[in-house]
Design a protein around this motif. Structure first.
Motif, PDB file in Angstrom:
ATOM      1  N   LEU A  29      73.810  42.003  44.514  1.00 53.14           N
ATOM      2  CA  LEU A  29      74.527  40.984  43.739  1.00 53.14           C
ATOM      3  C   LEU A  29      75.987  40.900  44.152  1.00 53.14           C
ATOM      4  CD1 LEU A  29      73.327  41.670  40.065  1.00 53.14           C
ATOM      5  CD2 LEU A  29      72.562  39.840  41.590  1.00 53.14           C
ATOM      6  N   PHE A  30      76.591  42.061  44.403  1.00 54.31           N
ATOM      7  CA  PHE A  30      78.027  42.092  44.664  1.00 54.31           C
ATOM      8  C   PHE A  30      78.346  43.211  45.644  1.00 54.31           C
ATOM      9  CE2 PHE A  30      82.188  44.019  43.794  1.00 54.31           C
ATOM     10  CZ  PHE A  30      83.032  42.920  43.956  1.00 54.31           C
ATOM     11  N   CYS A  78      82.681  40.281  37.894  1.00 56.12           N
ATOM     12  CA  CYS A  78      82.056  39.749  36.666  1.00 56.12           C
ATOM     13  C   CYS A  78      81.189  38.524  36.986  1.00 56.12           C
ATOM     14  CB  CYS A  78      83.115  39.377  35.642  1.00 56.12           C
ATOM     15  SG  CYS A  78      83.966  40.805  34.932  1.00 56.12           S
ATOM     16  N   ALA A  79      81.720  37.630  37.826  1.00 57.00           N
ATOM     17  CA  ALA A  79      80.990  36.397  38.142  1.00 57.00           C
ATOM     18  C   ALA A  79      79.644  36.689  38.788  1.00 57.00           C
ATOM     19  CB  ALA A  79      81.835  35.529  39.074  1.00 57.00           C
ATOM     20  N   GLU A 135      77.070  41.666  29.697  1.00 56.67           N
ATOM     21  CA  GLU A 135      77.702  40.554  28.985  1.00 56.67           C
ATOM     22  C   GLU A 135      79.163  40.911  28.771  1.00 56.67           C
ATOM     23  OE1 GLU A 135      75.695  39.049  25.418  1.00 56.67           O
ATOM     24  OE2 GLU A 135      74.053  40.408  25.925  1.00 56.67           O
ATOM     25  N   VAL A 136      80.034  39.903  28.875  1.00 59.85           N
ATOM     26  CA  VAL A 136      81.454  40.137  28.593  1.00 59.85           C
ATOM     27  C   VAL A 136      81.651  40.044  27.086  1.00 59.85           C
ATOM     28  CG1 VAL A 136      83.815  39.318  28.973  1.00 59.85           C
ATOM     29  CG2 VAL A 136      82.135  39.189  30.832  1.00 59.85           C
ATOM     30  N   GLN A 163      89.187  29.015  42.113  1.00 53.14           N
ATOM     31  CA  GLN A 163      89.098  30.002  43.182  1.00 53.14           C
ATOM     32  C   GLN A 163      87.661  30.305  43.553  1.00 53.14           C
ATOM     33  OE1 GLN A 163      91.373  33.478  42.487  1.00 53.14           O
ATOM     34  NE2 GLN A 163      93.278  32.373  42.222  1.00 53.14           N
ATOM     35  N   SER A 164      86.768  30.125  42.600  1.00 53.73           N
ATOM     36  CA  SER A 164      85.378  30.473  42.893  1.00 53.73           C
ATOM     37  C   SER A 164      84.707  29.432  43.768  1.00 53.73           C
ATOM     38  CB  SER A 164      84.582  30.637  41.590  1.00 53.73           C
ATOM     39  OG  SER A 164      84.521  29.407  40.916  1.00 53.73           O
ATOM     40  N   GLU A 165      85.341  28.260  43.949  1.00 53.07           N
ATOM     41  CA  GLU A 165      84.680  27.162  44.654  1.00 53.07           C
ATOM     42  C   GLU A 165      84.233  27.569  46.046  1.00 53.07           C
ATOM     43  OE1 GLU A 165      82.882  24.430  43.973  1.00 53.07           O
ATOM     44  OE2 GLU A 165      84.608  23.620  42.909  1.00 53.07           O
TER      45      GLU A 165
END
Length: 470
Positions: free
Chosen positions: A278-279, A292-293, A322-323, A454-456
């Motif tokens: 995932l990351f 987190c994203a 979950e946040v 920024q995530s774009e």
């Protein structure tokens, strides 16, 4: 061979289905082929046998030579006559079948004589040092044969950290379960010099399922026998999880193959078949927002990180992150260490502080935590990305884990998060929208403030290679 021995042999043979019997026959015929001359075939007096040289020639590529010699010693230990069979250097068909039957279908009691001979050629107690060498050979052979047979399911030795230290770490972890008759567990140099008799080793094999599973993998994949038949148990099928998300990427995981095998065995059974990246801080950048994203609402996952001192550790989150300013998760969560030692730390029932994730709050701590309490987590990654702590004096209250990092307050070097099992329907599917897509007002506010999304440019879909990694 007398009737009694013949009955024993038939009993062992009857454990295998007809197609399994013919598979075993085929491998034995291949192994004994060098002895099966035309003259031998015409003479009932000459029995086919297998020599060490034939076994070595057959397994030269799939198995390390040390393990082939151990398998041979194990086969030779099968006593067909009640007299010592140690003088006969060749393996008879009956010995071969009984060896297969005991190691693949037998209980600890049936396996133990063979395992003792695989540990040491001489009878009697064995030293801790010999058990360590056997266990390291066993793990190294599993990694080698699964790689050779292309059975690592999308993992490979190039995209994972060097297995050599992982082999030693897993062997040490399994050896830590050795218990003398009085219940004491020798450690360190004392363990190496301690003598262990057969009953103690039998108890260890009974309590440590990896020994039998690894032997089964080595026989099935090393000798290429019974490797494709349906009697394989779930723990062998899920020994190594399928790997998704690293194909074609210049990424070497923080995990090594032995630690993947060990950590995976502690996951709930329904989650053991697949891991998906995932990351990765090296792929997605060193940013808590990015972290987190990529991990929120993605189902159960494993977090692994390395500090600047080279210590590698992490945790399993049993539920979607979950946040929110409350603790979450359940008692299936655990913390673990991969380097310098390999270990898993499960819940104590002292409290329910399993998982915590918060971001952008004024009054509560912001970061990702597992175990312990605010300001004193078993594992904490601060929202000020790069800082963290592992506080445990003497142990983490939630997981009974020691300090996992080299220093109590550590600096993060690298981090990965792996989703495990199949993503739930509600969890991130392909093309899942960003929170900004779902909330145009939030995007408008950003734009009014002169901030771009920024995530774009970073919205990289790891799922794209989903089905062709294995």
């Amino acid at each position: 061979m007398g009737n009694a021995e013949s009955n024993v042999y038939q009993n062992h043979l009857s454990r295998f289905l007809p197609e399994e019997q013919s598979d075993i026959d085929g491998v034995f015929d291949t192994l004994s082929g060098s002895n099966g001359s035309a003259e031998a075939k015409n003479s009932k007096a000459t029995k086919k046998t297998v020599t060490l040289a034939a076994l070595q020639a057959y397994t030269r590529e799939p198995l390390p030579e040390h393990m082939t010699v151990r398998l041979y010693n194990g086969m030779k230990s099968i006593d067909l006559t009640g007299k010592s069979s140690g003088l006969n250097e060749q393996i008879a068909k009956e010995q071969f079948v009984i060896f297969m039957s005991n190691l693949l279908k037998g209980n600890a009691d049936e396996k133990i004589t063979i395992i003792m001979r695989m540990i040491s050629k001489t009878e009697g107690p064995v030293k801790g040092k010999q058990i360590q060498e056997f266990t390291e050979d066993l793990i190294m052979s599993v990694v080698h044969v699964l790689s050779y047979r292309k059975e690592l399911k999308g993992w490979n030795l190039e995209s994972t950290r060097d297995s050599a230290s992982g082999v030693k770490a897993l062997a040490s972890q399994l050896l830590s379960e050795l218990k003398l008759a009085d219940g004491t567990k020798p450690v360190g140099p004392q363990l190496m010099e301690t003598n262990f008799d057969q009953s103690v080793i039998e108890d260890w094999v009974y309590r440590v399922p990896q020994i039998s599973i690894f032997l089964s993998v080595i026989i099935r994949q090393g000798l290429h026998v019974l490797h494709s038949l349906t009697d394989q148990t779930k723990d062998i099928l899920n020994l190594v999880p399928g790997c998704k998300g690293i194909k074609g990427r210049e990424l070497v995981s923080l995990f090594d193959i032995p630690s993947i095998i060990y950590i995976n065995s502690h996951l709930p059974a329904e989650l053991q078949h697949k891991w998906k990246l995932l990351f990765s801080s090296r792929l997605h950048g060193e940013s808590f927002s990015q972290l987190c994203a990529h991990i929120v609402n993605k189902g159960p996952c494993i977090i692994i990180l390395r500090d600047l001192d080279g210590y590698i550790f992490g945790g399993f989150a049993s539920q979607s992150w979950e946040v929110k300013p409350q603790f979450q998760g359940d008692n299936r969560c655990f913390l673990f260490s991969v380097f310098p030692s390999l270990a898993v730390y499960t819940y104590t029932a002292y409290n329910d502080h399993y998982m915590y994730l918060n971001h952008g709050q004024q009054t509560m701590p912001n970061g990702l935590g597992m175990g312990g309490q605010h300001g004193y987590f078993g594992l904490w990654i601060d929202s000020d990305y790069g800082k963290g702590h592992s506080k445990a004096k003497p142990r983490c209250t939630t997981y009974n884990s020691p300090q996992l990092s080299a220093k109590e307050d550590f600096t993060l070097d690298a981090m990965e998060v792996w989703a495990v099992g199949d993503l739930a329907e509600s969890a991130g599917k392909k093309g899942k929208k960003s929170i900004l897509d779902a909330d145009p007002e939030a995007q408008a506010l950003l734009e009014m403030a002169g901030k771009s999304r920024q995530s774009e440019g970073l919205r990289e879909t790891i799922e794209e290679d989903d089905e062709d990694d294995s």
